[in-house]
Design an enzyme around this catalytic site. Sequence first.
Site, PDB file in Angstrom:
ATOM      1  N   GLY A 191       0.907  -0.970   0.013  1.00 15.84           N
ATOM      2  CA  GLY A 191      -0.407   0.308   0.222  1.00 15.84           C
ATOM      3  C   GLY A 191       0.928   1.208   0.525  1.00 15.84           C
ATOM      4  CE1 TYR A 216       5.755  -1.978   3.772  1.00 18.61           C
ATOM      5  CE2 TYR A 216       6.046  -0.462   2.182  1.00 18.61           C
ATOM      6  CZ  TYR A 216       4.968  -0.881   3.271  1.00 18.61           C
ATOM      7  OH  TYR A 216       4.282  -1.098   3.362  1.00 18.61           O
ATOM      8  CG  HIS A 222       5.352   0.433   6.678  1.00 16.38           C
ATOM      9  ND1 HIS A 222       4.535   1.674   7.717  1.00 16.38           N
ATOM     10  CD2 HIS A 222       4.529   1.039   5.602  1.00 16.38           C
ATOM     11  CE1 HIS A 222       3.561   1.951   6.654  1.00 16.38           C
ATOM     12  NE2 HIS A 222       3.747   2.121   5.284  1.00 16.38           N
TER      13      HIS A 222
END
Length: 225
Positions: free
Chosen positions: A152, A158, A164
């Site tokens: 998403g 990331y 994240h």
Amino acid sequence: MTIPSPRTALLVYAHPEPTSFAAALRERAEHELTRAGWTVEVSDLYADGFNPVAGPGDFTAPSDPRRLHVQREQSHAASRGTLAPDLLREVERLERADLLVFLTPLWWFGLPAILKGWVDRVFVFGRVYGNGLTFETGPLRGKQAMLALTTGGPESSYSEGGAHGELDVLLHSVHHGMFRFTGMDALDPFVAWGAGWADDATRTAYLDAFGKRLAALASTDSEAA
């Protein structure tokens, strides 16, 4: 001259929406691998109504009907051929495959419940791992496995310092605890970053890149066979 036997791929697809980008990745994988001469099997978990919950129904002749010990019952059923038909079908697909591909979105920093449940049930103790057979001695050694993911968020979220966390860390339980643990070679994942928000040109580029990755993999494995 020995003619190599056809290679087999198992695509385990986990998305409830047939028009999802994960579905587009699955279709591209089927196309590229079939074109390369591979046999392709697909486990479409949502469409098949796959039951992700391990339980007494996994065994047609339990060793102890009074108390469920999943590993013990898996070992008992594996040695006696008493796995439930739906579970045995998936185990045999896994055992036939030279390449395993999970095609899935990344949900809550991990696999969707239905895909994690597929692993819980299909990675049968006494057949896929166990009795001292793990990692280098795992029953699935010689096979390759990879994740084809949609996320998403963008790639930057990331990364080290991203919101994240690093993707390699998030995927450790899959690469190390599922693929390598059972003896498989864990390939680098293919990731379509922010696929749900991407424009058509970006999605096309992702599909083309995925197709080239699979075509190269299929060609290399065919030459090595």
